[in-house]
Design a protein around this motif. Structure first.
Motif, short mmCIF file in Angstrom:
data_model
loop_
_atom_site.label_atom_id
_atom_site.label_comp_id
_atom_site.label_asym_id
_atom_site.label_seq_id
_atom_site.Cartn_x
_atom_site.Cartn_y
_atom_site.Cartn_z
N ALA A 1 -0.39 3.27 17.45
CA ALA A 1 0.39 4.26 16.72
C ALA A 1 0.92 3.68 15.41
N LEU A 2 1.34 2.41 15.45
CA LEU A 2 1.77 1.72 14.22
C LEU A 2 0.63 1.65 13.22
N PHE A 3 -0.56 1.28 13.70
CA PHE A 3 -1.74 1.14 12.85
C PHE A 3 -2.06 2.46 12.14
N VAL A 4 -2.05 3.55 12.90
CA VAL A 4 -2.34 4.86 12.32
C VAL A 4 -1.24 5.30 11.37
N PHE A 5 0.01 5.07 11.76
CA PHE A 5 1.15 5.52 10.95
C PHE A 5 1.19 4.83 9.59
N VAL A 6 0.82 3.54 9.55
CA VAL A 6 0.77 2.84 8.27
C VAL A 6 -0.24 3.50 7.34
N GLY A 7 -1.41 3.87 7.90
CA GLY A 7 -2.40 4.57 7.10
C GLY A 7 -1.89 5.89 6.57
N ILE A 8 -1.11 6.60 7.38
CA ILE A 8 -0.53 7.88 6.94
C ILE A 8 0.52 7.65 5.86
N SER B 1 -7.33 7.20 7.52
CA SER B 1 -6.07 6.48 7.71
C SER B 1 -6.30 5.10 8.30
N ALA B 2 -7.24 5.01 9.26
CA ALA B 2 -7.55 3.72 9.88
C ALA B 2 -8.13 2.75 8.86
N LYS B 3 -9.00 3.23 7.98
CA LYS B 3 -9.57 2.37 6.94
C LYS B 3 -8.47 1.84 6.02
N PHE C 1 -6.35 -0.71 7.84
CA PHE C 1 -7.07 -1.97 8.04
C PHE C 1 -7.08 -2.81 6.75
N PHE C 2 -7.39 -2.19 5.64
CA PHE C 2 -7.39 -2.92 4.37
C PHE C 2 -6.00 -3.47 4.06
N ASN C 3 -4.97 -2.72 4.45
CA ASN C 3 -3.60 -3.13 4.12
C ASN C 3 -3.15 -4.37 4.89
N ILE C 4 -3.78 -4.65 6.03
CA ILE C 4 -3.45 -5.86 6.78
C ILE C 4 -3.57 -7.09 5.88
N PHE C 5 -4.60 -7.11 5.06
CA PHE C 5 -4.86 -8.25 4.18
C PHE C 5 -4.20 -8.09 2.81
N TYR C 6 -4.27 -6.88 2.24
CA TYR C 6 -3.72 -6.66 0.91
C TYR C 6 -2.21 -6.91 0.87
N ALA C 7 -1.52 -6.51 1.94
CA ALA C 7 -0.06 -6.68 1.96
C ALA C 7 0.33 -8.15 1.90
N GLN C 8 -0.41 -9.00 2.65
CA GLN C 8 -0.09 -10.44 2.64
C GLN C 8 -0.41 -11.05 1.27
N ILE C 9 -1.50 -10.60 0.66
CA ILE C 9 -1.87 -11.12 -0.66
C ILE C 9 -0.81 -10.76 -1.70
N ARG C 10 -0.33 -9.53 -1.65
CA ARG C 10 0.68 -9.11 -2.62
C ARG C 10 2.00 -9.85 -2.40
N PHE C 11 2.33 -10.10 -1.13
CA PHE C 11 3.57 -10.86 -0.88
C PHE C 11 3.43 -12.29 -1.40
N ARG D 1 2.71 -1.52 1.10
CA ARG D 1 1.51 -0.71 1.34
C ARG D 1 0.71 -0.55 0.06
N ASN D 2 -0.61 -0.59 0.23
CA ASN D 2 -1.52 -0.53 -0.90
C ASN D 2 -2.59 0.53 -0.65
N THR D 3 -2.96 1.21 -1.70
CA THR D 3 -3.96 2.27 -1.57
C THR D 3 -5.37 1.71 -1.78
N ASN D 4 -6.35 2.47 -1.34
CA ASN D 4 -7.75 2.18 -1.61
C ASN D 4 -8.35 3.48 -2.17
N GLU D 5 -8.59 3.49 -3.46
CA GLU D 5 -8.94 4.73 -4.15
C GLU D 5 -10.23 5.34 -3.63
N GLN D 6 -11.21 4.52 -3.27
CA GLN D 6 -12.50 5.05 -2.80
C GLN D 6 -12.34 5.78 -1.47
N THR D 7 -11.55 5.21 -0.56
CA THR D 7 -11.31 5.85 0.73
C THR D 7 -10.58 7.17 0.56
N ILE D 8 -9.59 7.19 -0.31
CA ILE D 8 -8.84 8.42 -0.59
C ILE D 8 -9.75 9.48 -1.21
#
Length: 507
Positions: free
Chosen positions: A84-91, A103-105, A108-118, A206-213
């Motif tokens: 539920a956390l995984f889906v909610f982050v995508g939302i 939302s899952a895509k 998933f991308f945000n798992i890595f992008y968030a750490q990179i931005r931090f 949280r970070n967006t992915n323009e292609q997925t959107i």
């Protein structure tokens, strides 16, 4: 895109709160506290829009699973909470998402992008004063020389015993220093903080992915007719051939499945007789056949109704065959359910048998949406979007039930009719220990009834071993529960503890 500074502040604040709540603690009330606080933070900082349906639905799913962790306390509830956390982050990243796959895509991308931005904020001085971070970043140029020096030290130690003893003394001094530091540094505290920081970065930064959107926004629930130039009159030869092949295939598939369903309806539904054998293979055969049939139905529908055949005026017959094929798959699904019912009747409940029931409900929903695709010219995107949501609802709904208690209570209550596998039942969670805590007289009565009704060649757990195992588990559980703090509290185990203590106090 969200305010990065707001996300950074939230991640740091909640990493500290995570450490306070989870350091040297079990999962329990702490998970409800931090997730409720996170939802309130999102509402207070206006990151949740209460007018947005996705925010409300998936935010509620996230909160419901947090409640389930505390008031149901199962491994499944914990897993569903992370789902539920995984889906909610995508939302939260893209509130207008039409498909949970999108939302899952994003999540998933945000798992890595968030750490990179931090890390980028940390090393570029955006986090606090940044002096320590910049110093660490500049120190990276010394990493290669340090490695080379270490290699040469190793060579010199091998070739020179005096030098080797000197290095050993230095290492012993360093080791003593760290041993002394261990009195003041709690490394589990540090690990808890960094683990919490990774989770909080993922949730708040949280970070967006323009292609997925873009793909999600442009997808359509309806199939669009593609008009092609005709170089000769009438329907193209390719479409005619496809139509004839589809009719031939569906007539054959319907004929075969009609025979299978007729046998199942007669033998499984109305004339089933148990001969005393294990029914595991009996259920598995039906499940495997159902899976094969469902996969075929998906492939057939997706192939033949992928394009302009949907708009051909003479497609009524193939549509009728397809609907008949779907209905027959629904009958096959019911047959597997009846097989599972017989299995439960004679061999009691188990997690896989309940999971099969949930799977069959999903299959019925899937078949319904496939029928809608055929009748209403729906797209593959519609199928995936709708059934992903159905699967989410089923998963979240299943997390609110105390399946352990339901299974154990059912199995021991129906010992006169169903086989009670003591070995299997003895491994259920601590929260059902009061239900497993049977007296030796009760166990002897159960065993006597089982010996009369069931005759298996396999070696079964003796009642004495079962009784001793449960008594040992009771003592371990009571000791473990009494050592827990309020942050690790959960409702089912608290009830189990009170029940066991009451039974101990009885004469």
């Amino acid at each position: 895109m969200m305010d990065f500074k707001k996300g950074l502040n939230g991640a740091l604040l909640f990493a500290v709160l995570f450490t306070l709540l989870f350091h040297n603690q079990y999962l329990g009330l702490n998970i409800l506290i931090i997730e409720t606080a996170a939802l309130l933070w999102l509402a207070f900082t206006k990151q949740i829009d209460f007018r947005n349906r996705n925010h409300l639905i998936f935010g509620s799913g996230f909160f419901i699973t947090a409640l389930a962790v505390v008031f149901v306390f199962s491994d499944y509830a914990v897993v569903m909470n992370f789902l539920a956390l995984f889906v909610f982050v995508g939302i939260l990243i893209y509130p207008q998402a039409r498909s949970l796959v999108s939302s899952a895509k994003l999540s998933f991308f945000n798992i890595f992008y968030a750490q990179i931005r931090f890390m980028d904020a940390f090393f570029t001085g955006k986090l606090g004063s940044g002096k320590i971070a910049r110093a660490l970043w500049k120190f990276r140029i010394f990493s290669v020389p340090v490695i080379i020096i270490s290699v040469f030290v190793m060579f010199y130690r091998i070739s020179n015993p005096v030098f080797n003893r000197l290095v050993i003394k230095i290492f012993d001094s360093i080791e003593k220093f760290f041993d002394m530091m261990s009195f003041t540094l709690d490394f589990t505290l540090i690990f808890t903080f960094f683990f919490g920081l990774i989770l909080c970065n993922y949730f708040f930064i949280r970070n967006t992915n323009e292609q997925t959107i873009k793909d999600d926004a442009n997808a359509s629930d309806e199939i669009v007719r593609i008009k092609r130039k005709r170089y000769w009159r009438g329907l193209t030869t390719g479409l005619k051939g496809e139509l004839r092949a589809g009719v031939f295939l569906l007539i054959g598939l319907n004929a075969i499945l009609l025979v299978v369903n007729s046998i199942d309806v007669y033998w499984v539904w109305f004339n089933f007789r148990w001969n005393g054998d294990f029914l595991k293979q009996f259920v598995h055969e039906g499940t495997y056949l159902l899976l094969l049939s469902i996969v075929c139905s998906i492939l057939v529908v997706l192939y033949f109704f992928r394009g302009n055949l949907n708009f051909y005026s003479a497609n009524k017959f193939i549509k009728g065959l397809c609907i008949l094929w779907i209905v027959q798959n629904a009958v096959l699904t019911v047959s597997v359910g009846v097989r599972n019912f017989h299995y439960i009747r004679y061999f009691a409940l188990a997690y896989k048998r309940i999971a099969l029931i949930i799977f069959l409900v999903f299959v019925i929903c899937w078949l319904y949406t496939v029928a809608l695709k055929v009748l209403q010219k729906k797209s593959s995107f519609y199928l995936i979007r709708t059934n992903a949501f159905v699967l989410y609802i089923l998963f979240i709904s299943a997390s609110v039930f105390n399946w352990d208690q339901f299974i154990v209570s059912y199995n021991f209550r129906n010992y006169k009719e169903s086989f009670v596998d003591l070995d299997y039942n003895s491994d259920f969670s601590d929260k059902v220990l009061p239900e497993l805590d049977k007296s030796q007289n009760e166990l002897s009565e159960i065993d006597q009834m089982q010996q009369t009704k069931f005759h298996f060649d396999t070696e079964l757990m003796p009642v004495a071993i079962f009784h001793n195992k449960i008594q040992r588990r009771k003592k371990e559980f009571i000791h473990k529960w009494e050592s827990k703090s309020i942050l690790s509290w959960n409702y089912p185990e608290s009830q189990a503890y009170e029940s066991l203590k009451r039974s101990e106090s009885k004469p």
